[in-house]
Design an enzyme around this catalytic site. Structure first.
Site, PDB file in Angstrom:
ATOM      1  N   ASP A 275       0.817  -1.203   0.000  1.00  0.00           N
ATOM      2  CA  ASP A 275       0.000   0.000   0.000  1.00  0.00           C
ATOM      3  C   ASP A 275       0.862   1.269   0.000  1.00  0.00           C
ATOM      4  O   ASP A 275       0.518   2.261  -0.649  1.00  0.00           O
ATOM      5  CB  ASP A 275      -0.874  -0.043   1.265  1.00  0.00           C
ATOM      6  N   CYS A 315      20.438  -2.453  14.686  1.00  0.00           N
ATOM      7  CA  CYS A 315      19.294  -3.289  15.050  1.00  0.00           C
ATOM      8  C   CYS A 315      19.727  -4.671  15.547  1.00  0.00           C
ATOM      9  O   CYS A 315      19.014  -5.297  16.350  1.00  0.00           O
ATOM     10  CB  CYS A 315      18.349  -3.450  13.868  1.00  0.00           C
TER      11      CYS A 315
END
Length: 378
Positions: A275, A315
């Site tokens: 999207d 991370c």
């Protein structure tokens, strides 16, 4: 090819509101040959038939926009007729619609109830906050229209939930927003989404929120929820964290390490991977011309799915990586699929604060639920 769901834009980016933060309205420019965009019956039929032919245990049709109720009730009646015609024996079919609810009618609500269609309603909080972010095409407020639609759903007993986008309109009143949804609207299924959008120069847009604002909002909502509603009201973020803790399986794409959990289907059948990344260069094909295996194996789809695992080196040492997975690529480098996904998420400081604040209590809640289920099974 792993199972995937469909995020269908049956009216494209067309909408009867002009939400100030909408990133999808500009996608109308992808299809300039028309001013009105609607999925025709041929495209819908091919989409349903070819998707249900896949040997998945479950098939999910999610309708979004723009505003999907611009299609009218007849479109969704045809959808269910086609699903019954082409359903595979034993396959579970789920339908859901995300709507501003201003076009809801009693007849449509009754139909959605009868067919067990889940409806997500966009409500950004009390009237003033909602109207600030979600005006209609004339610039007027949409809150009253949304409330009429929501009452129509409730009168019909339609299964529904509330989606709240957290922007500058409501970010500074987290507890008031939560209590409005819980007490004034009497809602029990809530979802909060962060509004993070940048201009072409990489500057945060005026209606978007900062990491500190997002962390303040979620932590305040969590404290209110945990003190009074932890096993009474569903907040999707908190539910997803508990689920991940108990099962290790992500139930939201942001917590997955592979951005290939769904395909976007535009009104004309064009297929995109996400999207947030509906752009000319990300088009994978068209459902009327390509089979799903071709679309799944498209080189860009493979590349796109793998970008999620290309997180920042910081991370690797983060104690919250199992939940965050480096965050959504859109929050790392915006809507540009060619940008370096190893950019640290804009919201990284927020997620660290949020997880540090809520994880200890959510893990205890998860342990209680696990113990209760085990006792019930004995």
């Amino acid at each position: 090819m792993k199972p995937f769901s469909l995020l269908i834009k049956p009216a494209g980016a067309d909408c009867n509101l002009r939400c100030r933060y909408c990133f999808y309205l500009g996608r109308q420019e992808l299809y300039p040959e028309r001013t009105i965009h609607r999925m025709d019956e041929r495209t819908l039929t091919l989409l349903v038939r070819r998707y249900l032919a896949l040997p998945f245990p479950a098939h999910t049709f999610a309708f979004q926009g723009g505003e999907p109720l611009l299609m009218g009730e007849a479109f969704y009646r045809k959808l269910l007729e086609l699903q019954r015609r082409y359903a595979r024996p034993g396959s579970e079919i789920t339908n859901c619609i995300q709507t501003n609810c201003t076009l809801m009618t009693p007849s449509l609500a009754e139909f959605l109830t009868q067919e067990h269609v889940l409806v997500g309603v966009s409500v950004d909080g009390p009237e003033a906050a909602h109207n600030e972010g979600r005006p209609d095409v004339a610039g007027g407020g949409s809150h009253a229209m949304v409330m009429r639609g929501l009452e129509t759903l409730k009168a019909a007993g339609t299964e529904h939930n509330i989606l709240t986008l957290v922007s500058q309109s409501n970010v500074h009143d987290p507890v008031g927003t939560y209590r409005y949804l819980r007490d004034t609207l009497d809602e029990r299924f809530l979802q909060f989404i962060e509004c993070v959008e940048f201009d072409g120069a990489g500057k945060l847009l005026s209606y978007a929120i900062t990491p500190d604002e997002w962390a303040d909002f979620i932590c305040a909502v969590f404290d209110e929820w945990y003190a009074h509603d932890a096993e009474r009201i569903s907040v999707r973020l908190f539910d997803s964290i508990v689920s991940r803790y108990l099962t290790g399986v992500p139930n939201s794409c942001a917590m997955d390490c592979d951005c290939r959990s769904y395909f976007v289907v535009e009104h004309n059948g064009d297929i995109y991977p996400c999207d947030f990344f509906v752009r000319p260069e990300t088009k994978l094909g068209n459902v009327t011309e390509n089979d799903w295996e071709e679309l799944w194996d498209h080189p860009f789809h493979t590349f796109f799915g793998g970008r999620k695992r290309q997180w920042n080196a910081e991370c690797d040492a983060c104690p919250y990586l199992r939940y965050c997975q480096g965050d959504c690529p859109k929050n790392r480098a915006g809507h540009d699929p060619s940008a370096d996904p190893r950019t640290l998420s804009f919201l990284c400081p927020a997620w660290k604060r949020i997880y540090a604040h809520i994880l200890p209590k959510l893990e205890k809640l998860g342990d209680r639920l696990k113990k209760r289920r085990r006792q019930a099974a004995e």
